[in-house]
Design a protein around this motif. Sequence first.
Motif, PDB file in Angstrom:
ATOM      1  N   ARG A 112       0.724  -1.327  -0.006  1.00  0.00           N
ATOM      2  CA  ARG A 112      -0.139   0.013  -0.118  1.00  0.00           C
ATOM      3  C   ARG A 112       0.640   1.293  -0.111  1.00  0.00           C
ATOM      4  NH1 ARG A 112      -2.386   3.367   3.663  1.00  0.00           N
ATOM      5  NH2 ARG A 112      -4.384   4.214   3.088  1.00  0.00           N
ATOM      6  N   ARG A 115       2.816   1.954  -3.418  1.00  0.00           N
ATOM      7  CA  ARG A 115       1.738   2.336  -4.483  1.00  0.00           C
ATOM      8  C   ARG A 115       1.817   3.932  -4.219  1.00  0.00           C
ATOM      9  NH1 ARG A 115      -1.506  -2.014  -3.645  1.00  0.00           N
ATOM     10  NH2 ARG A 115      -3.004  -0.852  -2.281  1.00  0.00           N
ATOM     11  N   LYS A 116       1.611   4.315  -2.910  1.00  0.00           N
ATOM     12  CA  LYS A 116       1.630   5.953  -2.336  1.00  0.00           C
ATOM     13  C   LYS A 116       2.782   6.471  -3.198  1.00  0.00           C
ATOM     14  CE  LYS A 116      -2.474   5.850  -0.206  1.00  0.00           C
ATOM     15  NZ  LYS A 116      -3.708   6.615  -0.589  1.00  0.00           N
ATOM     16  N   GLU A 208      -4.917  12.376   5.385  1.00  0.00           N
ATOM     17  CA  GLU A 208      -4.190  11.361   4.809  1.00  0.00           C
ATOM     18  C   GLU A 208      -3.649  12.435   3.673  1.00  0.00           C
ATOM     19  OE1 GLU A 208      -4.209   7.089   2.635  1.00  0.00           O
ATOM     20  OE2 GLU A 208      -6.079   8.362   2.409  1.00  0.00           O
ATOM     21  N   TYR A 221       4.334  10.260   2.433  1.00  0.00           N
ATOM     22  CA  TYR A 221       2.930   9.943   2.710  1.00  0.00           C
ATOM     23  C   TYR A 221       2.640  10.035   4.183  1.00  0.00           C
ATOM     24  CZ  TYR A 221      -0.887   6.822   3.618  1.00  0.00           C
ATOM     25  OH  TYR A 221      -2.061   6.297   3.945  1.00  0.00           O
TER      26      TYR A 221
END
Length: 279
Positions: A112, A115-116, A208, A221
């Motif tokens: 995850r 990917r960010k 976020e 992130y």
Amino acid sequence: MDNKAPETLLKRERVRDHILELIEARRPGDAIPSERALSAELGVSRPTLRAAADELVATGLLVREHGRGMFVAPQKITQELVSGQHSLSAPLAGGSWSSRLLEFATVQAGARVGRKLQLSPAASIVYIARLRLVDGAPIAIEHLHIPAELVPDLSEQELEAGDLYEHLRDHHQVQVHEAVQAIEPTVVTQAEAALLGVPELSPALLFERLTTDTRGHPVEYVHSLYRGDRYRIVSRITLGPAPAVPEARSEHHPGIPPGDFAHRDPISSSTVGDVQSGR
């Protein structure tokens, strides 16, 4: 249909407005009259009065202390969003911000986060958990993820003092440019409540954010949890053209150093912008 429902709602709204007037006329920590006194003054039942007060306690405007009564809550930390011609800029939020490091480690990005940050799941990232404080009081928990190759010598001291983006620029040659951020309502878990000093399941704001550099590459992130009772966001939105003003003269305004605003590059966002300061 219950015909009494609208009347009950109107009574509660009237009580709420009255208590808000009491809050606005007092300072943080000041007491307000008891539920018994307010019920008698306003001619409403104790349950109606308590329901309105409970709402203001839940939103962080009142504090109820067992055996002592109700008091005006500490002033909320306000973050203002200002719309510009093509972006939202974020002035610094109020208060004196500091950090307490909870965790600092180099780990694999995983699927995850990879990917960010546009990294392989096996790539190394620096994971940081920080407790953010304003004037010494806990306000938020931050979870930061930064590609390890960008910050090979990032120190714990950099994460506890000063502005993180300034450290990235000055010590790691990482120039942040833009942030896309989403905000959602949530509640805190038992572990989060213990760190923030609030009851479990208290309201909170979940942020976020994905930050990119001047080349458009992801450099950070973050997901953060902010206390709903101490933090609020205010938007100033431009809805029309500004009125005509006389041409500015060359001298600067008193109290504003020359160039203070002309050389400041706000972080912008295509959604809501970066509303957190001091990172």
